[in-house]
Design an enzyme around this catalytic site. Structure first.
Site, mmCIF file in Angstrom:
data_model
loop_
_atom_site.group_PDB
_atom_site.id
_atom_site.type_symbol
_atom_site.label_atom_id
_atom_site.label_comp_id
_atom_site.label_asym_id
_atom_site.label_seq_id
_atom_site.Cartn_x
_atom_site.Cartn_y
_atom_site.Cartn_z
ATOM 1 N N GLU A 154 19.540 46.212 -2.384
ATOM 2 C CA GLU A 154 20.005 44.822 -2.485
ATOM 3 C C GLU A 154 19.473 44.207 -3.768
ATOM 4 O OE1 GLU A 154 20.187 43.826 2.319
ATOM 5 O OE2 GLU A 154 18.552 43.009 1.110
ATOM 6 N N HIS A 207 22.345 38.891 1.987
ATOM 7 C CA HIS A 207 21.253 38.874 2.963
ATOM 8 C C HIS A 207 20.798 37.435 3.235
ATOM 9 C CE1 HIS A 207 17.807 41.555 4.648
ATOM 10 N NE2 HIS A 207 18.028 40.520 5.438
ATOM 11 N N ARG A 245 19.938 45.823 8.965
ATOM 12 C CA ARG A 245 19.413 46.383 7.726
ATOM 13 C C ARG A 245 20.447 47.334 7.153
ATOM 14 N NH1 ARG A 245 16.354 42.826 7.825
ATOM 15 N NH2 ARG A 245 14.072 42.820 7.598
#
Length: 271
Positions: free
Chosen positions: A218, A237, A189
């Site tokens: 993000e 991601h 993370r």
């Protein structure tokens, strides 16, 4: 839930008095208030095992791409300004290097299995030490103190759950402990790393490079200083983003939901 949406807050829970279960995609549950959900009698499930193989593959991909300067090499090869390939344009070795894995859960252990094939020396730091036979299977050495791992590793790979204890686990002090030739890889993370400290470390060459599949937020604002650096790779991601895995994630979520609605044991319940 997908990409942490919808937001599960008290207002939503009050509007759904018959809610029995929340199924969240992926392994991370840092976006969920488990105490709040429990107070409403709502169970929680995630998909921890579905994502582990692809995320481990992606961790290795980031390590290889960063060390061998894959993105820079591609840009050089396709640039209209390239007239020749310089002979002194060099990357760093992965085979035989030391990999430090912070967080030896399912994903971290699968990274170690892959790194073993590259004849890497593997160090790991974890809340709980793995069984000796598990360590032996991948040749991993346990570091009780994260500082020891940081000081020895050529590559530091983060694969931890985001908790209050791991929030900004890697900051200015930790980055300064790393080798100036080391690379930081984050597949956990974004908030596990102090991004301001990372920007400074990359700018001042405190560490050599970073490869991140996760950031905060993000996506990053388009003027963020991380986006202006050459010694970093950032991906959106996508550690678990393969067709097969995303399908399995959906199947796992559906299975947990059906079990929760019928009162059966929930396969991937978060306790």
């Amino acid at each position: 839930m997908w990409y942490h949406k919808p937001v599960i807050n008290e207002e939503l829970l009050q509007s759904l008095p018959n809610l029995k279960i929340v199924a969240s995609s992926g392994v991370g549950i840092d976006h969920l208030d488990l105490h709040l959900l429990s107070s409403y009698g709502v169970k929680v499930a995630n998909t921890p095992f579905a994502v582990s193989t692809d995320t481990a593959d992606f961790g290795m991909a980031l390590m290889l791409a960063s060390s061998r300067r894959l993105v820079e090499g591609y840009q050089m090869a396709v640039s209209p300004n390239t007239e020749y390939f310089p002979a002194d344009w060099l990357g760093a070795e992965v085979s035989g290097a030391t990999l430090g894995i912070v967080g030896m859960g399912t994903i971290g252990y699968k990274v170690a299995q892959r790194a073993r094939a590259f004849e890497m020396k593997i160090l790991y730091h974890n809340r709980n030490r793995r069984k000796k036979e598990e360590e032996s299977a991948v040749g991993a050495v346990y570091c009780k103190k994260i500082d020891d791992l940081l000081q020895q590793s050529d590559f530091v790979l983060l694969s931890v759950t985001l908790t209050p204890q791991t929030h900004k686990l890697i900051g200015k002090r930790e980055l300064e402990l790393m080798k100036p030739t080391a690379t930081l890889i984050n597949i956990s993370r974004g908030l596990v790393v102090d991004q301001d400290a990372l920007v400074e470390a990359l700018q001042k060459k405190v560490i050599k490079a970073a490869a991140l599949d996760v950031t905060y937020p993000e996506p990053l604002p388009r003027d963020h200083p991380l986006l202006k650096l050459k010694n970093i790779i950032i991906t959106p991601h996508i550690g678990s983003a393969t067709k097969k895995t995303r399908r399995v994630m959906m199947e796992d979520m559906t299975e947990s939901i059906q079990a929760g609605l019928t009162g059966l044991p929930i396969p991937n319940e978060v306790l």
